[in-house]
Design an enzyme around this catalytic site. Structure first.
Site, PDB file in Angstrom:
ATOM      1  N   ASP A  31       3.665  -5.564   2.120  1.00 21.55           N
ATOM      2  CA  ASP A  31       3.720  -4.415   1.216  1.00 21.55           C
ATOM      3  C   ASP A  31       4.619  -3.320   1.831  1.00 21.55           C
ATOM      4  O   ASP A  31       4.473  -2.962   2.995  1.00 21.55           O
ATOM      5  CB  ASP A  31       2.313  -3.867   0.949  1.00 21.55           C
ATOM      6  N   ILE A  32       5.524  -2.832   1.011  1.00 20.84           N
ATOM      7  CA  ILE A  32       6.514  -1.848   1.481  1.00 20.84           C
ATOM      8  C   ILE A  32       5.879  -0.484   1.791  1.00 20.84           C
ATOM      9  O   ILE A  32       6.416   0.299   2.563  1.00 20.84           O
ATOM     10  CB  ILE A  32       7.628  -1.703   0.409  1.00 20.84           C
ATOM     11  N   ASN A  86      -5.768  -5.083  -8.513  1.00 20.52           N
ATOM     12  CA  ASN A  86      -5.799  -3.898  -9.360  1.00 20.52           C
ATOM     13  C   ASN A  86      -5.457  -4.393 -10.767  1.00 20.52           C
ATOM     14  O   ASN A  86      -4.521  -5.178 -10.937  1.00 20.52           O
ATOM     15  CB  ASN A  86      -4.769  -2.866  -8.896  1.00 20.52           C
ATOM     16  N   GLY A  92      -5.346   1.171 -11.302  1.00 20.86           N
ATOM     17  CA  GLY A  92      -4.469   1.408 -10.158  1.00 20.86           C
ATOM     18  C   GLY A  92      -3.303   0.439 -10.058  1.00 20.86           C
ATOM     19  O   GLY A  92      -2.605   0.416  -9.042  1.00 20.86           O
ATOM     20  N   GLN A  93      -3.076  -0.362 -11.101  1.00 21.79           N
ATOM     21  CA  GLN A  93      -1.961  -1.325 -11.061  1.00 21.79           C
ATOM     22  C   GLN A  93      -0.660  -0.644 -11.476  1.00 21.79           C
ATOM     23  O   GLN A  93      -0.569  -0.090 -12.574  1.00 21.79           O
ATOM     24  CB  GLN A  93      -2.246  -2.515 -11.987  1.00 21.79           C
ATOM     25  N   HIS A  99      -0.818  -9.728  -8.930  1.00 20.95           N
ATOM     26  CA  HIS A  99      -0.702  -9.895  -7.480  1.00 20.95           C
ATOM     27  C   HIS A  99      -2.041  -9.584  -6.842  1.00 20.95           C
ATOM     28  O   HIS A  99      -2.843  -8.823  -7.381  1.00 20.95           O
ATOM     29  CB  HIS A  99       0.400  -8.998  -6.903  1.00 20.95           C
ATOM     30  N   LEU A 100      -2.230 -10.197  -5.682  1.00 21.24           N
ATOM     31  CA  LEU A 100      -3.476 -10.033  -4.938  1.00 21.24           C
ATOM     32  C   LEU A 100      -3.133  -9.326  -3.634  1.00 21.24           C
ATOM     33  O   LEU A 100      -2.261  -9.778  -2.885  1.00 21.24           O
ATOM     34  CB  LEU A 100      -4.063 -11.433  -4.672  1.00 21.24           C
ATOM     35  N   HIS A 101      -3.818  -8.200  -3.379  1.00 21.33           N
ATOM     36  CA  HIS A 101      -3.605  -7.475  -2.130  1.00 21.33           C
ATOM     37  C   HIS A 101      -4.464  -8.119  -1.036  1.00 21.33           C
ATOM     38  O   HIS A 101      -5.667  -8.341  -1.241  1.00 21.33           O
ATOM     39  CB  HIS A 101      -4.039  -6.009  -2.274  1.00 21.33           C
TER      40      HIS A 101
END
Ligand code: AMP
Length: 108
Positions: A31-32, A86, A92-93, A99-101
């Site tokens: 994640d950036i 999210n 919060g998306q 995608h899965l954090h």
């Protein structure tokens, strides 16, 4: 969808990123803007907007996504971690590509 989302551009190689792993179905990237000491995103190559847009035919995809996250966590030698979806703007998306954090260590 008229314009490609950022994750589709990462998958196609149009945008460079730090990749942890990849197979035929998924890509795992750093994640950036990390929210924890270890923060990766598990992204399917199939474009689905979010969990809310998953159909019955996506059941296997979602299961595989969790197994891919598990394998990434093992690669990172994480003893414990969080997996977080999210869903929707109010959830919060920001990026409309499921995608899965994968989060480990201290949160920022
Ligand atoms: P979400 O808020 O669930 O949609 O999460 C999107 C995540 O993508 C955020 O944590 C962002 O920091 C991350 N992100 C956005 N652009 C990039 C990028 N180019 N490379 C890696 N991560 C990104």
């Amino acid at each position: 969808m008229s314009e490609k989302d950022i994750f589709c551009k990462i998958i196609s190689g149009e945008i460079e990123t730090e990749k942890l792993d990849e197979d035929d179905f998924f890509i795992a990237i750093k994640d950036i803007n990390p929210k924890a000491q270890i923060h990766y995103l598990i992204i399917p190559k199939k474009h689905v907007e979010s969990v809310a847009f998953c159909e019955a035919e996506d059941t296997e995809l979602v299961g595989r996504m969790i197994m891919f996250a598990k394998s990434c966590a093992e690669k990172l030698k994480l003893e414990g971690y969080k997996l977080n979806f999210n869903v929707g703007k109010k959830g919060g998306q920001e990026i409309e590509h499921i995608h899965l954090h994968l989060l480990g260590g201290k949160y920022f």
